[in-house]
Design a protein around this motif. Sequence first.
Motif, PDB file in Angstrom:
ATOM      1  N   GLU A 171      37.241  12.562 -39.252  1.00 47.62           N
ATOM      2  CA  GLU A 171      37.856  13.892 -39.172  1.00 47.62           C
ATOM      3  C   GLU A 171      36.943  14.948 -39.783  1.00 47.62           C
ATOM      4  O   GLU A 171      36.815  16.064 -39.245  1.00 47.62           O
ATOM      5  CB  GLU A 171      39.210  13.883 -39.873  1.00 47.62           C
ATOM      6  CG  GLU A 171      40.273  13.085 -39.127  1.00 47.62           C
ATOM      7  CD  GLU A 171      41.604  13.113 -39.849  1.00 47.62           C
ATOM      8  OE1 GLU A 171      41.944  14.142 -40.466  1.00 47.62           O
ATOM      9  OE2 GLU A 171      42.320  12.093 -39.802  1.00 47.62           O
ATOM     10  N   GLU A 222      45.099  13.425 -32.297  1.00 51.78           N
ATOM     11  CA  GLU A 222      45.422  14.854 -32.311  1.00 51.78           C
ATOM     12  C   GLU A 222      44.816  15.550 -33.521  1.00 51.78           C
ATOM     13  O   GLU A 222      44.459  16.742 -33.440  1.00 51.78           O
ATOM     14  CB  GLU A 222      46.935  15.043 -32.284  1.00 51.78           C
ATOM     15  CG  GLU A 222      47.553  14.729 -30.929  1.00 51.78           C
ATOM     16  CD  GLU A 222      49.061  14.802 -30.933  1.00 51.78           C
ATOM     17  OE1 GLU A 222      49.632  15.043 -29.860  1.00 51.78           O
ATOM     18  OE2 GLU A 222      49.675  14.607 -32.012  1.00 51.78           O
ATOM     19  N   ARG A 223      44.673  14.838 -34.630  1.00 47.56           N
ATOM     20  CA  ARG A 223      44.121  15.471 -35.828  1.00 47.56           C
ATOM     21  C   ARG A 223      42.655  15.871 -35.649  1.00 47.56           C
ATOM     22  O   ARG A 223      42.173  16.757 -36.361  1.00 47.56           O
ATOM     23  CB  ARG A 223      44.293  14.552 -37.044  1.00 47.56           C
ATOM     24  CG  ARG A 223      45.727  14.482 -37.537  1.00 47.56           C
ATOM     25  CD  ARG A 223      45.808  14.037 -38.982  1.00 47.56           C
ATOM     26  NE  ARG A 223      45.496  12.627 -39.131  1.00 47.56           N
ATOM     27  CZ  ARG A 223      46.382  11.652 -39.051  1.00 47.56           C
ATOM     28  NH1 ARG A 223      47.658  11.918 -38.789  1.00 47.56           N
ATOM     29  NH2 ARG A 223      46.013  10.387 -39.225  1.00 47.56           N
ATOM     30  N   ASP A 226      42.332  19.563 -35.032  1.00 46.67           N
ATOM     31  CA  ASP A 226      42.752  20.542 -36.032  1.00 46.67           C
ATOM     32  C   ASP A 226      41.750  21.695 -36.073  1.00 46.67           C
ATOM     33  O   ASP A 226      40.530  21.491 -36.075  1.00 46.67           O
ATOM     34  CB  ASP A 226      42.839  19.900 -37.420  1.00 46.67           C
ATOM     35  CG  ASP A 226      44.050  18.996 -37.588  1.00 46.67           C
ATOM     36  OD1 ASP A 226      44.900  18.970 -36.674  1.00 46.67           O
ATOM     37  OD2 ASP A 226      44.135  18.311 -38.628  1.00 46.67           O
ATOM     38  N   GLY A 227      42.277  22.910 -36.105  1.00 45.97           N
ATOM     39  CA  GLY A 227      41.409  24.080 -36.142  1.00 45.97           C
ATOM     40  C   GLY A 227      41.042  24.608 -34.763  1.00 45.97           C
ATOM     41  O   GLY A 227      40.376  25.641 -34.655  1.00 45.97           O
TER      42      GLY A 227
END
Length: 271
Positions: A171, A222-223, A226-227
């Motif tokens: 991530e 899905e993470r 992020d952003g």
Amino acid sequence: MTQNGSHIEEIDTNRPHPARIYDYLLGGTTNYAVDRQAGDQLAAAAPEVRIGLRANRAFLRRAVRYVVGSGVRQILDIGTGLPTSPNVYETAREAAPDVRVAYVDNDPIVAAHAGTLLGGSGATGVVLADLREPQAIVDHPGIRRVIDFAEPVALLLVAVVHFLTDEDRPEQIVAALRDTLPAGSFLVLSHATGDFADRSAAQAVYHKATASLNLRSRAQVERFFDGFDMVEPGVTQVPFWRPDTPPPARSGEIGFYGGVARTPGAVRVGG
């Protein structure tokens, strides 16, 4: 082995490599006996794997057409794998002849074959580098020759992040790359999952390979976005992301999620 500060795999033909397994399962010839054996074991463990890889390639082509249709003229393809026609550059050029593409992989065999196929055009570049060192990729002179980070970029992370372990902090790696992208840029990402079947036997095939297979759930995939602002329909199984033909049989079994997202503040063009 290092190059320009990046960790690079040495050529190892005694262990299967994910890019060469992928090539074999797609019907390619740039692979070795160990890769073919691993590919056969993978197909036995996950019978839908060939359908899934073809669906993933089709998702890639649709996503490339989407981002180019949205006005992006630069593509950074990390974890490109062995070139399979139509490749990213060919697909992008069908929509816009002025597209530039930089390919990145950490396997010297991939880089050599891609460099031979693509030639020395100023519109393309092939760089030997490792996703685990995102800043080294962005700063690489071969990338900077092709990609201008002052202009929108489409970042492709297609079927590569699942070769990062949790200890690699994937991530954070994706976020580091995100933070280099200007407004109007896109992320195209696909990732293997075990949400639809127990694929522990498929994962075991990669225990003898040069990289492990790390399956993640939809919420985990899905993470990685992020952003970003997701493009409809969001993260979905790859055959169902904006299909332009009827999805293939057994699409509901395919263990690949895919999605496309744009950097915040981008002008919404093309849906």
